[in-house]
Design an enzyme around this catalytic site. Sequence first.
Site, short mmCIF file in Angstrom:
data_model
loop_
_atom_site.label_atom_id
_atom_site.label_comp_id
_atom_site.label_asym_id
_atom_site.label_seq_id
_atom_site.Cartn_x
_atom_site.Cartn_y
_atom_site.Cartn_z
N THR A 7 -10.40 -22.05 -10.05
CA THR A 7 -10.26 -21.10 -9.15
C THR A 7 -9.33 -21.60 -8.00
O THR A 7 -9.58 -22.66 -7.57
CB THR A 7 -11.30 -20.27 -8.66
OG1 THR A 7 -11.04 -19.50 -7.79
CG2 THR A 7 -12.39 -21.37 -8.21
N THR A 8 -8.94 -20.72 -7.27
CA THR A 8 -8.22 -21.26 -5.98
C THR A 8 -9.01 -20.57 -4.74
O THR A 8 -8.84 -20.65 -3.50
CB THR A 8 -6.77 -20.51 -5.76
OG1 THR A 8 -6.69 -19.20 -6.18
CG2 THR A 8 -5.84 -21.29 -6.44
N HIS B 76 -11.10 -16.63 8.83
CA HIS B 76 -11.47 -17.10 7.43
C HIS B 76 -12.96 -17.36 7.09
O HIS B 76 -13.62 -16.94 6.11
CB HIS B 76 -10.62 -18.19 6.89
CG HIS B 76 -10.48 -18.62 5.27
ND1 HIS B 76 -11.32 -19.51 4.90
CD2 HIS B 76 -10.26 -17.53 4.26
CE1 HIS B 76 -11.18 -19.39 3.37
NE2 HIS B 76 -10.45 -18.31 3.13
N GLU C 232 -4.08 -18.88 3.53
CA GLU C 232 -2.72 -19.01 3.18
C GLU C 232 -2.13 -17.50 3.43
O GLU C 232 -1.21 -17.15 4.07
CB GLU C 232 -2.17 -19.64 2.04
CG GLU C 232 -2.57 -20.94 1.66
CD GLU C 232 -3.85 -21.22 1.37
OE1 GLU C 232 -4.76 -20.47 1.43
OE2 GLU C 232 -4.21 -22.64 1.11
N ASP D 230 -11.19 -18.06 -14.58
CA ASP D 230 -10.54 -17.97 -13.27
C ASP D 230 -11.78 -17.28 -12.67
O ASP D 230 -12.74 -16.71 -13.57
CB ASP D 230 -9.37 -17.04 -13.47
CG ASP D 230 -8.77 -16.45 -11.95
OD1 ASP D 230 -8.86 -17.05 -11.06
OD2 ASP D 230 -8.98 -15.11 -12.10
N GLU E 143 -11.54 -8.86 -5.37
CA GLU E 143 -10.52 -8.89 -4.21
C GLU E 143 -10.52 -7.29 -3.61
O GLU E 143 -10.73 -7.25 -2.23
CB GLU E 143 -9.04 -8.73 -4.95
CG GLU E 143 -8.83 -10.26 -5.53
CD GLU E 143 -8.80 -11.26 -4.46
OE1 GLU E 143 -9.00 -10.96 -3.25
OE2 GLU E 143 -8.12 -12.60 -4.78
N GLY F 291 -5.01 -18.09 -2.16
CA GLY F 291 -5.86 -18.55 -0.89
C GLY F 291 -5.96 -17.68 0.26
O GLY F 291 -4.88 -17.12 0.79
N GLY F 292 -7.02 -17.40 0.30
CA GLY F 292 -7.35 -16.42 1.61
C GLY F 292 -6.73 -16.92 2.89
O GLY F 292 -6.22 -15.85 3.75
N ASP G 25 -11.71 -14.62 -9.27
CA ASP G 25 -11.39 -13.39 -8.56
C ASP G 25 -10.54 -12.75 -9.49
O ASP G 25 -9.46 -13.14 -9.89
CB ASP G 25 -10.58 -13.76 -7.19
CG ASP G 25 -11.40 -14.24 -6.07
OD1 ASP G 25 -12.29 -13.78 -5.82
OD2 ASP G 25 -11.03 -15.50 -5.78
N ASP H 274 -6.34 -13.29 -14.87
CA ASP H 274 -5.93 -11.89 -14.53
C ASP H 274 -4.61 -11.67 -13.73
O ASP H 274 -4.29 -10.80 -13.90
CB ASP H 274 -7.19 -11.00 -13.61
CG ASP H 274 -7.02 -11.53 -12.23
OD1 ASP H 274 -7.25 -12.85 -11.87
OD2 ASP H 274 -6.82 -10.85 -11.42
C1 XBP Z 1 -7.85 -15.95 -5.92
C2 XBP Z 1 -7.39 -15.98 -4.47
C3 XBP Z 1 -8.64 -16.44 -3.54
C4 XBP Z 1 -9.13 -15.36 -2.87
C5 XBP Z 1 -9.98 -15.52 -1.56
O1 XBP Z 1 -8.42 -16.87 -6.44
O2 XBP Z 1 -6.21 -16.12 -4.07
O3 XBP Z 1 -7.75 -17.07 -2.56
O4 XBP Z 1 -8.43 -14.01 -2.50
O5 XBP Z 1 -10.57 -16.76 -1.41
P1 XBP Z 1 -8.65 -17.09 -8.00
P2 XBP Z 1 -10.51 -17.64 -0.35
O6 XBP Z 1 -8.02 -15.57 -8.89
O7 XBP Z 1 -7.76 -18.22 -8.29
O8 XBP Z 1 -10.10 -17.04 -8.19
O9 XBP Z 1 -10.61 -16.69 1.04
O10 XBP Z 1 -11.71 -18.35 -0.40
O11 XBP Z 1 -9.42 -18.42 -0.55
MG MG Z 2 -7.74 -14.18 -10.61
#
Ligand code: XBP
Ligand code: MG
Length: 261
Positions: free
Chosen positions: A123-124, A83, A56, A10, A19, A53-54, A12, A184
């Site tokens: 990752t998302t 975004h 969303e 993953d 974050e 997702g940022g 983030d 995480d």
């Molecule tokens: C975590 C998320 C992401 C980021 C922001 O992803 O939810 O959306 O907060 O990224 P992960 P974007 O832990 O799966 O890596 O603004 O590009 O969506």
């Molecule tokens: Mg994460």
Amino acid sequence: MTRIKALLWDVDGTLAETERDGHRVAFNRAFEACGLPWRWDEARYGKLLGIAGGRERLWHDLQTRDDAPVLADERSALVASVHQKKNAIYAGLVRDGGIPLRPGVMNLLRQCREQGVRMGIATTTSQVNVDALLRVHLGASWADWFSVVVCGEDVRHKKPDPEVYQRAMQALGIGPLECVAIEDSPGGVAAACALDIPVVVTQSAYFADATIEGAVAIGPGLGERGGWRPALRAPSFAGEGVNLDDIRAWCSQMDTISQYE
Ligand code: XBP
Ligand code: MG
């Protein structure tokens, strides 16, 4: 569990604390740059992290604001432009050195390369954000470290939906018991667990107290040997973090547990 053929990372919260000091700060600067009065403090952003997702996340927040555009088209355009700006600002923060890899991450990345354990990104987050982060820490050829990179744009449904992990396994041609996910967040763990992928949880700032179920191991970070459940044996040398043998041991304990259930 058969032999571990791949580690699925993953991004983030797992590779780096992106974050609180990255995406949140970048969103606030993007709001400011767009002339919007909105700001997300740490606590509010922590709640919003329940939405993957940022884009969303922002869309969800706008539904709670009476000063947001009412028309769907206007709202979509605003979300898209904030975004995009947020991602550009985030890339700048990362380039300026504001977001280091978490302790122990580089060590485990190197071990996988040395021991021929393939790696994937699951990752998302957006591709541009993964590129910004890994370019800084692994160099312009960062993609060479990974056999597959699955990002937010590559899936129809973001975590906790398992699609991101499904695609990563498909691309690698392996099954769930041949890989391990490093995660995480509760949503990330749920995504991997839905496919029976063993998950190691490295607790991040926002999810340190979250209830997480189904992981093979959970602990304070890959740079630490103390505080893990199941506990790790003594370090072979001072300061050593979690290594591949530890992950193999957790996964084989999981075998033993399920064998006697
Ligand atoms: C975590 C998320 C992401 C980021 C922001 O992803 O939810 O959306 O907060 O990224 P992960 P974007 O832990 O799966 O890596 O603004 O590009 O969506
Ligand atoms: Mg994460």
